[in-house]
Design an enzyme around this catalytic site. Structure first.
Site: not given
Length: 260
Positions: A142, A155
């Site tokens: 990401s 995350y």
């Protein structure tokens, strides 16, 4: 047919980014293993690919379960004879401030992203080394593999960790022709992101429109979401790349959000 004769295992491939990658790989000649926790959804995705003229097979896989990963990867290799590509894509999102983040959710996030990445990598590499023809391992990172945002402690930690795993594999796998990369998308308009919009609006005390325009797209150059096709095309490029020239690198696919 850039992937003709190749076998690709894509985790979390019953929907979203994983499904887009699986479909594109199949169009480019790969036999695709749809590995997903939701077997019925995986079977439906495989059937759709088969109907479109590709080759796909579904396998139920909980990437946090060692026995399940071993069984699924072995079954894929047995069915198609070899494994050439792994896309470690399975993931979830849970947002909350650090002080409210439960330990159970923290462990769940790291298990899916990091344990899942490690277990599927280990089994794929074992098959690739035994086959003697190398292969490609691609991790779905990401922008948060490089950047941080509020409410995403687990995350961000997990996505940073995938960079380390990919870099170690690049060095260990080079002698066997196994290369690794991390794709780092920006916000992709999937159900995973749709779910975050009201959650972040509530937590941050702003409107959903402000979440989209300021939080999610504020750093882009064109106020556009990254698309599943943006990511799939990058995954195809990396899977088909013929040498170790790009191994160990991450590729930010984000419409200009976070420029390396």
């Amino acid at each position: 047919m850039k992937l003709s004769g190749k076998v690709a295992v894509v985790t979390g491939a019953a929907s979203g980014i994983g499904l887009a990658i699986a479909k594109l790989y199949a169009k480019e000649g790969a036999a695709v293993v749809i590995a997903d926790l939701q077997l019925e959804a995986a079977q439906a995705a495989a059937a759709e690919i088969d109907q479109d003229g590709g080759t796909a097979w579904a396998v139920e896989m909980d990437v946090t379960n060692e026995a399940a990963v071993i069984a699924g990867m072995d079954a894929a290799a047995q069915r198609f004879g070899h494994i050439d590509i792994l896309v470690s894509n399975a993931g979830v999102q849970i947002v909350a401030p650090i002080e409210d983040y439960t330990f159970d959710n923290w462990k769940k996030m790291l298990a899916i992203h990091l344990d899942g990445g490690f277990l599927t990598t280990r089994e794929a590499v074992r098959h690739m080394k035994r086959q003697g023809q190398g292969g490609a391992v691609i991790y779905m990172g990401s922008v948060h593999s490089h950047e941080a945002s509020p409410l995403k402690s687990a995350y961000v930690t997990a996505k940073h960790g995938l960079l380390g795993l990919a870099r170690v594999l690049a060095k260990e796998g080079a002698a066997y022709g196994v290369r690794s990369n991390v794709i780092c998308p920006g916000f992709v308009k999937t159900p995973l992101v749709d779910k975050q919009i009201p959650e972040q609006a509530k937590t941050l005390g702003i409107s959903e429109e402000e979440v989209v325009n300021n939080v999610m797209l504020g750093g882009t150059v064109d106020k556009q979401f990254t698309t599943v096709d943006d990511v799939a095309q990058t995954a195809l490029y990396l899977a088909a790349f013929p040498t170790n020239a790009l191994t160990g690198q991450s590729f930010v696919v984000s419409h200009g959000w976070f420029m390396q």
